[in-house]
Design an enzyme around this catalytic site. Structure first.
Site, mmCIF file in Angstrom:
data_model
loop_
_atom_site.group_PDB
_atom_site.id
_atom_site.type_symbol
_atom_site.label_atom_id
_atom_site.label_comp_id
_atom_site.label_asym_id
_atom_site.label_seq_id
_atom_site.Cartn_x
_atom_site.Cartn_y
_atom_site.Cartn_z
ATOM 1 N N LYS A 27 0.832 -1.209 0.000
ATOM 2 C CA LYS A 27 0.000 0.000 0.000
ATOM 3 C C LYS A 27 0.873 1.267 0.000
ATOM 4 O O LYS A 27 2.095 1.186 0.217
ATOM 5 C CB LYS A 27 -0.914 -0.041 1.229
ATOM 6 C CG LYS A 27 -1.905 -1.222 1.212
ATOM 7 C CD LYS A 27 -2.801 -1.190 2.453
ATOM 8 C CE LYS A 27 -3.787 -2.338 2.459
ATOM 9 N NZ LYS A 27 -4.706 -2.290 3.641
ATOM 10 N N GLU A 81 -9.340 -10.588 -7.847
ATOM 11 C CA GLU A 81 -8.428 -9.446 -7.672
ATOM 12 C C GLU A 81 -7.335 -9.426 -8.745
ATOM 13 O O GLU A 81 -6.913 -8.355 -9.188
ATOM 14 C CB GLU A 81 -7.838 -9.482 -6.257
ATOM 15 C CG GLU A 81 -8.908 -9.206 -5.200
ATOM 16 C CD GLU A 81 -8.428 -9.354 -3.764
ATOM 17 O OE1 GLU A 81 -7.228 -9.596 -3.529
ATOM 18 O OE2 GLU A 81 -9.285 -9.217 -2.862
ATOM 19 N N TYR A 115 -12.690 -2.536 -2.170
ATOM 20 C CA TYR A 115 -13.153 -2.559 -0.780
ATOM 21 C C TYR A 115 -14.673 -2.337 -0.709
ATOM 22 O O TYR A 115 -15.162 -1.635 0.185
ATOM 23 C CB TYR A 115 -12.406 -1.510 0.041
ATOM 24 C CG TYR A 115 -10.977 -1.901 0.379
ATOM 25 C CD1 TYR A 115 -10.638 -3.211 0.705
ATOM 26 C CD2 TYR A 115 -9.951 -0.950 0.399
ATOM 27 C CE1 TYR A 115 -9.328 -3.569 1.010
ATOM 28 C CE2 TYR A 115 -8.640 -1.303 0.717
ATOM 29 C CZ TYR A 115 -8.343 -2.618 1.016
ATOM 30 O OH TYR A 115 -7.044 -2.968 1.342
ATOM 31 N N ARG A 137 -1.264 -14.831 3.530
ATOM 32 C CA ARG A 137 -2.059 -14.245 4.621
ATOM 33 C C ARG A 137 -1.353 -14.468 5.962
ATOM 34 O O ARG A 137 -1.356 -13.596 6.821
ATOM 35 C CB ARG A 137 -3.472 -14.842 4.646
ATOM 36 C CG ARG A 137 -4.387 -14.355 3.541
ATOM 37 C CD ARG A 137 -4.748 -12.869 3.601
ATOM 38 N NE ARG A 137 -5.591 -12.500 4.706
ATOM 39 C CZ ARG A 137 -6.299 -11.369 4.774
ATOM 40 N NH1 ARG A 137 -6.271 -10.487 3.768
ATOM 41 N NH2 ARG A 137 -7.018 -11.077 5.822
ATOM 42 N N THR A 167 -5.298 -7.962 10.227
ATOM 43 C CA THR A 167 -5.590 -6.600 9.756
ATOM 44 C C THR A 167 -5.118 -5.518 10.729
ATOM 45 O O THR A 167 -4.503 -4.526 10.313
ATOM 46 C CB THR A 167 -7.119 -6.451 9.549
ATOM 47 O OG1 THR A 167 -7.581 -7.534 8.745
ATOM 48 C CG2 THR A 167 -7.461 -5.128 8.886
ATOM 49 N N HIS A 202 -1.762 -5.523 1.432
ATOM 50 C CA HIS A 202 -2.995 -6.291 1.209
ATOM 51 C C HIS A 202 -2.621 -7.615 0.561
ATOM 52 O O HIS A 202 -1.708 -7.660 -0.261
ATOM 53 C CB HIS A 202 -3.938 -5.531 0.258
ATOM 54 C CG HIS A 202 -4.994 -6.412 -0.318
ATOM 55 N ND1 HIS A 202 -6.163 -6.713 0.358
ATOM 56 C CD2 HIS A 202 -5.060 -7.119 -1.481
ATOM 57 C CE1 HIS A 202 -6.886 -7.534 -0.373
ATOM 58 N NE2 HIS A 202 -6.243 -7.799 -1.499
ATOM 59 N N ASN A 258 -1.616 -0.321 7.366
ATOM 60 C CA ASN A 258 -1.097 -1.660 7.676
ATOM 61 C C ASN A 258 -0.274 -2.248 6.528
ATOM 62 O O ASN A 258 -0.102 -3.454 6.413
ATOM 63 C CB ASN A 258 -2.234 -2.590 8.100
ATOM 64 C CG ASN A 258 -3.309 -2.740 7.043
ATOM 65 O OD1 ASN A 258 -3.205 -2.171 5.959
ATOM 66 N ND2 ASN A 258 -4.335 -3.507 7.352
ATOM 67 N N PHE A 315 -15.541 4.898 8.348
ATOM 68 C CA PHE A 315 -14.119 5.167 8.128
ATOM 69 C C PHE A 315 -13.700 5.012 6.661
ATOM 70 O O PHE A 315 -12.518 5.191 6.346
ATOM 71 C CB PHE A 315 -13.249 4.257 9.019
ATOM 72 C CG PHE A 315 -13.461 2.777 8.790
ATOM 73 C CD1 PHE A 315 -12.862 2.112 7.727
ATOM 74 C CD2 PHE A 315 -14.267 2.040 9.646
ATOM 75 C CE1 PHE A 315 -13.056 0.757 7.512
ATOM 76 C CE2 PHE A 315 -14.466 0.678 9.445
ATOM 77 C CZ PHE A 315 -13.857 0.040 8.383
ATOM 78 N N ARG A 320 2.762 -7.005 8.781
ATOM 79 C CA ARG A 320 2.002 -5.971 9.489
ATOM 80 C C ARG A 320 2.492 -5.831 10.929
ATOM 81 O O ARG A 320 2.556 -4.717 11.468
ATOM 82 C CB ARG A 320 0.512 -6.303 9.438
ATOM 83 C CG ARG A 320 -0.109 -6.052 8.060
ATOM 84 C CD ARG A 320 -1.484 -6.681 7.943
ATOM 85 N NE ARG A 320 -2.229 -6.179 6.788
ATOM 86 C CZ ARG A 320 -3.399 -6.664 6.405
ATOM 87 N NH1 ARG A 320 -3.959 -7.666 7.065
ATOM 88 N NH2 ARG A 320 -4.026 -6.159 5.344
HETATM 89 P P1 ADP Z 1 -7.780 -7.088 5.263
HETATM 90 O O1 ADP Z 1 -7.012 -5.935 4.639
HETATM 91 O O2 ADP Z 1 -6.962 -7.753 6.365
HETATM 92 O O3 ADP Z 1 -8.301 -8.086 4.255
HETATM 93 P P2 ADP Z 1 -10.409 -5.764 5.559
HETATM 94 O O4 ADP Z 1 -10.831 -6.241 4.213
HETATM 95 O O5 ADP Z 1 -11.379 -5.916 6.704
HETATM 96 O O6 ADP Z 1 -9.046 -6.455 6.040
HETATM 97 O O7 ADP Z 1 -10.058 -4.198 5.495
HETATM 98 C C1 ADP Z 1 -9.443 -3.634 4.372
HETATM 99 C C2 ADP Z 1 -8.551 -2.496 4.814
HETATM 100 O O8 ADP Z 1 -9.360 -1.403 5.292
HETATM 101 C C3 ADP Z 1 -7.647 -2.847 5.993
HETATM 102 O O9 ADP Z 1 -6.477 -3.501 5.581
HETATM 103 C C4 ADP Z 1 -7.367 -1.476 6.576
HETATM 104 O O10 ADP Z 1 -6.370 -0.781 5.837
HETATM 105 C C5 ADP Z 1 -8.720 -0.774 6.403
HETATM 106 N N1 ADP Z 1 -9.591 -0.930 7.580
HETATM 107 C C6 ADP Z 1 -10.296 -2.035 7.947
HETATM 108 N N2 ADP Z 1 -10.986 -1.820 9.087
HETATM 109 C C7 ADP Z 1 -10.729 -0.533 9.450
HETATM 110 C C8 ADP Z 1 -11.144 0.319 10.547
HETATM 111 N N3 ADP Z 1 -11.970 -0.113 11.498
HETATM 112 N N4 ADP Z 1 -10.648 1.583 10.596
HETATM 113 C C9 ADP Z 1 -9.814 2.054 9.631
HETATM 114 N N5 ADP Z 1 -9.389 1.315 8.575
HETATM 115 C C10 ADP Z 1 -9.831 0.041 8.474
#
Ligand code: ADP
Length: 137
Positions: free
Chosen positions: A12, A131, A52, A88, A94, A120, A117, A60, A105
């Site tokens: 990212k 994807e 997303y 993963r 996350t 992805h 973080n 958020f 992470r």
């Molecule tokens: P992952 O990236 O582990 O697959 P998610 O699909 O739930 O997890 O979330 C996508 C991305 O959105 C996260 O990696 C993070 O950057 C952001 N994100 C997720 N939840 C939150 C939150 N509660 N507040 C701020 N950013 C978030």
């Protein structure tokens, strides 16, 4: 599971700005994973909303969208045995506050800003196929 299973990984904008590309790729190469394709690109708002889609209604989301479009990301297709699950595991959970030390992470995420973080990776074989098409066709 197969030897030529593929996953989509994205370093990212925070990872790119902090010059972490080399260290992150090193971890994948250390595990014997093959980089099939790789490119640098700055995501559009439209692509972030598609990628997303499960977060678009969250309060958020605008922070995530601003962050993801704030500069270049590195996109890659990684290939290897059981690669989706392995990557993963390598990236960690996350929430970087909870991500184990030794994960990407856990080692590099910004504990002060939730969305920063660093990386992805697809969370299932089906998601990986979607994807890879999204970012490489
Ligand atoms: P992952 O990236 O582990 O697959 P998610 O699909 O739930 O997890 O979330 C996508 C991305 O959105 C996260 O990696 C993070 O950057 C952001 N994100 C997720 N939840 C939150 C939150 N509660 N507040 C701020 N950013 C978030």
């Amino acid at each position: 599971m197969s030897a030529n299973e593929q996953t989509l990984v994205m370093i990212k904008p925070d990872g790119v700005k902090r010059h972490l590309i080399g260290q992150i790729i090193q971890r994948f190469e250390n595990k014997g994973l093959i980089i099939k394709e790789m490119k640098t690109t700055t995501l559009s708002n439209e692509l972030v909303a598609e990628h997303y889609a499960h977060l678009v209604q969250k309060d958020f989301f605008h922070e995530v969208s601003d962050f993801m479009t704030s500069g270049p990301s590195v996109l890659m297709i990684l290939e290897g045995d059981n690669v989706v699950e392995m990557v993963r595991t390598l990236i960690g959970v996350t929430n970087v506050v909870k991500a184990a030390p030794g994960t990407i992470r856990g080692d590099f995420g910004n504990a002060a800003v939730y969305h920063e973080n660093v990386i992805h990776a697809s969370d299932s074989i089906e998601a990986a196929q979607t994807e890879i098409k999204r970012f490489f066709s």
